[in-house]
Design a protein around this motif. Structure first.
Motif, PDB file in Angstrom:
ATOM      1  N   ARG A 314     -35.302  20.935 -34.259  1.00  0.00           N
ATOM      2  CA  ARG A 314     -34.534  19.784 -33.775  1.00  0.00           C
ATOM      3  C   ARG A 314     -34.200  18.812 -34.906  1.00  0.00           C
ATOM      4  O   ARG A 314     -33.077  18.305 -34.991  1.00  0.00           O
ATOM      5  N   TRP A 315     -35.179  18.550 -35.784  1.00  0.00           N
ATOM      6  CA  TRP A 315     -35.004  17.526 -36.811  1.00  0.00           C
ATOM      7  C   TRP A 315     -34.799  18.087 -38.212  1.00  0.00           C
ATOM      8  O   TRP A 315     -34.382  17.363 -39.115  1.00  0.00           O
ATOM      9  N   VAL A 333     -41.019  13.445 -39.619  1.00  0.00           N
ATOM     10  CA  VAL A 333     -39.979  12.662 -38.951  1.00  0.00           C
ATOM     11  C   VAL A 333     -38.973  12.241 -40.022  1.00  0.00           C
ATOM     12  O   VAL A 333     -39.272  11.375 -40.849  1.00  0.00           O
ATOM     13  N   SER A 336     -33.549  10.036 -41.152  1.00  0.00           N
ATOM     14  CA  SER A 336     -32.378   9.921 -40.292  1.00  0.00           C
ATOM     15  C   SER A 336     -32.765   9.625 -38.847  1.00  0.00           C
ATOM     16  O   SER A 336     -31.936   9.147 -38.060  1.00  0.00           O
ATOM     17  N   VAL A 337     -34.017   9.910 -38.489  1.00  0.00           N
ATOM     18  CA  VAL A 337     -34.513   9.580 -37.146  1.00  0.00           C
ATOM     19  C   VAL A 337     -35.151   8.194 -37.171  1.00  0.00           C
ATOM     20  O   VAL A 337     -34.733   7.286 -36.448  1.00  0.00           O
ATOM     21  N   ALA A 386     -39.408  13.234 -28.246  1.00  0.00           N
ATOM     22  CA  ALA A 386     -38.353  13.381 -29.252  1.00  0.00           C
ATOM     23  C   ALA A 386     -37.134  12.540 -28.889  1.00  0.00           C
ATOM     24  O   ALA A 386     -36.571  11.837 -29.742  1.00  0.00           O
ATOM     25  N   GLN A 387     -36.721  12.594 -27.639  1.00  0.00           N
ATOM     26  CA  GLN A 387     -35.562  11.814 -27.209  1.00  0.00           C
ATOM     27  C   GLN A 387     -35.829  10.319 -27.337  1.00  0.00           C
ATOM     28  O   GLN A 387     -34.950   9.555 -27.756  1.00  0.00           O
ATOM     29  N   GLU A 390     -35.743   9.247 -31.032  1.00  0.00           N
ATOM     30  CA  GLU A 390     -34.354   9.252 -31.513  1.00  0.00           C
ATOM     31  C   GLU A 390     -33.577   8.039 -30.997  1.00  0.00           C
ATOM     32  O   GLU A 390     -32.569   7.647 -31.606  1.00  0.00           O
TER      33      GLU A 390
END
Length: 399
Positions: A314-315, A333, A336-337, A386-387, A390
Motif C-alpha cells: 500500500r505504501w 510509514v 508522503s503519508v 491505514a485509511q 492517510e
C-alpha cells in the motif's frame, strides 16, 4: 484461597474466523481499533472474573487469606507459570513486571570495578537503565553495541560477540526487541556465551505466549518475561527465572519481612501489595489453552505477516522481516503519508479522533508503525488504521 480458576468457560471456543465472537471474550471498547496489544496487553472477561473472585475472598477475610493461605496460593501460581515457561518452579520468582525483575538481577549481580557489561543499543530502555546504574555503582564499564534498525540479526549477533572480551562478565539482550520486533537467537547466543564463561541475562517481555516454553533448554543465567502482554494476565504479573548457581545471591529490590527468606520466596512479599495479578495468571493460561493453544499464535503471527505485506504494498515502504514467532508487524510509514517528526502527533490524533490505538515512532531517519495482531484483530482493523493515518489532517499539526 486458590490460584486455580473456579470459573467456567463455554464449550466449544469460537472459531478463529469469527472475530466478533473472539473479541467479545475481552472487555475491549467496541468503538476502538486495538493495535497495540504488545505494550499493555488486554485482559479477558474470564480472567477479570477470576481476579475478582480472588479479591472478594481476600476482602472477606484478609487476615486468613493473606496470613495463612497466601503462601500455598502463590506456590500454585508459581507452578503454573513455571510449567508454562518450561522451567523448574524453584527457579521462578513472581514479580510485578520485567523492569522489577531486571532491577533485581542488576542489584544482585556481583559486578566488580573494571568488569564489562555488553548490551545492544536496542535493549529495552528500563532494562538498559538498570544495567547502567549497576555499572556506575560498581565502577564497571558498560559497552553499548550499535545494532542499527534494519541490520540483519546475524550481523547484530556478530557485533555483540565481537564486543565480548576478557573483562566481560555479563551480556544482556532482549529475546524479542520491543520496537523492531526482531527475534534474537537467544539459544545460540546463550550457548556461545556459556562457552566463553560469560553470564547471560535475557529480557523476554514479549516471549511468553508466542514462543512455547520460552525458557526450556535455554542456556542463560537470568530470564525475565511478562505475563500481562500476550498471555493475558492482569497487569502486574511477570516472572523472573534464575539459574541454580545464582539463586543464593538474589536480593529483592524492596526491603521487607521477606528479605530473610530464600529465593524465590523472598519476592513473594514486598509489603502489603496486590497479589491478585499473580494469582489470576493460571486463569489466563487456562483461557489460552481453551481458546486454541498453539493455534492461537499461528493465526496471530500469520496475520502479522499479512499485515506487513499489505502495508508494504500500500505504501511502498520497508518492513522489518516478520518473524514466524511474533504477532507484531513493523512497517515503514513514508513521509508522503506522515513525516517522521509528526508521528507523535499523528498517534495522538489517531487515538483521540480516529479511535485507533497503535505505536508510531521515528527511527533511523524514517517513520515506523508497530502493529500488534492478537487473535481479536482482523484485516479490516489494519485497513481502518491505514485509511485513518492517510487522512491525518494538516490542521492537526498546529493543534
Amino acid at each position: 484461597m486458590t490460584a486455580r480458576s473456579a470459573g467456567t468457560l463455554p464449550s466449544p471456543a469460537p472459531e478463529f474466523d469469527d472475530v466478533a465472537a473472539i473479541r467479545s471474550l475481552w472487555r475491549l471498547d467496541p468503538d476502538v481499533v486495538h493495535l497495540n496489544h504488545g505494550s499493555y496487553g488486554a485482559v479477558t472477561k474470564h480472567v477479570v472474573a477470576e481476579r475478582r473472585r480472588i479479591e472478594d475472598r481476600i476482602d472477606a477475610n484478609s487476615n486468613r487469606e493473606l496470613r495463612y493461605l497466601l503462601e500455598f496460593a502463590l506456590n500454585e501460581a508459581r507452578i503454573a507459570m513455571a510449567d508454562f515457561c518450561g522451567v523448574d518452579a524453584a527457579g521462578l520468582a513472581m514479580v510485578e513486571n520485567v523492569t522489577t525483575g531486571a532491577s533485581a538481577v542488576m542489584e544482585s549481580f556481583p559486578l566488580r570495578a573494571g568488569d564489562q557489561v555488553v548490551v545492544p543499543d536496542d535493549l529495552y530502555p528500563s532494562v538498559a537503565m538498570a544495567v547502567q546504574r549497576a555499572c556506575a555503582r560498581a565502577d564497571a564499564e558498560l559497552v553499548t553495541v550499535p545494532t542499527p534498525f534494519l541490520t540483519p540479526m546475524e550481523e547484530c549477533v556478530d557485533r555483540v560477540l565481537s564486543a565480548v572480551g576478557s573483562r566481560t562478565r555479563l551480556v544482556v539482550t532482549d529475546h524479542i526487541s520491543s520496537l523492531s520486533a526482531r527475534v534474537w537467537p537467544v539459544h545460540e547466543l546463550g550457548s556461545e556465551l556459556r562457552q566463553r564463561g560469560v553470564v547471560y541475562a535475557v529480557d523476554a517481555s514479549h516471549a511468553p505466549g508466542p514462543i512455547p516454553f520460552p525458557v526450556r533448554d535455554l542456556t542463560c543465567d537470568f530470564w525475565m518475561g511478562s505475563f500481562h502482554k500476550w498471555v493475558g494476565a492482569p497487569r502486574g504479573s511477570a516472572a523472573l527465572w534464575v539459574a541454580p548457581e545464582w539463586r543464593s545471591v538474589m536480593r529483592s529490590p524492596v526491603v521487607s519481612h521477606a528479605n530473610g527468606w530464600e529465593y524465590p520466596g523472598l519476592f513473594d512479599w514486598s509489603g502489603t501489595h496486590d497479589v491478585t495479578p499473580a494469582l489470576a495468571t493460571p486463569a489466563a493460561i487456562e483461557f489460552l489453552e481453551w481458546l486454541g493453544g498453539l493455534d492461537v499464535w499461528e493465526r496471530a503471527t500469520r496475520l502479522a505477516a499479512t499485515t506487513a505485506e499489505s502495508l508494504q504494498d500500500r505504501w511502498g515502504g520497508r518492513v522489518v522481516d516478520p518473524s514466524p514467532a511474533v504477532p507484531m508487524a513493523v512497517v515503514e510509514v513514508p513521509a508522503s503519508v506522515v513525516s517522521p517528526d509528526q508521528l507523535e502527533r499523528a498517534a495522538r490524533w489517531l487515538s483521540d479522533v480516529a479511535k485507533v490505538e497503535v505505536v508510531l515512532y521515528p527511527m533511523s531517519g524514517s517513520g515506523w508503525a508497530r502493529i500488534s495482531t492478537p487473535i481479536y484483530v482482523s484485516e479490516d482493523d489494519v485497513a481502518t488504521f491505514a485509511q485513518a493515518l492517510e487522512s491525518f489532517p494538516a490542521s492537526a499539526l498546529s493543534a
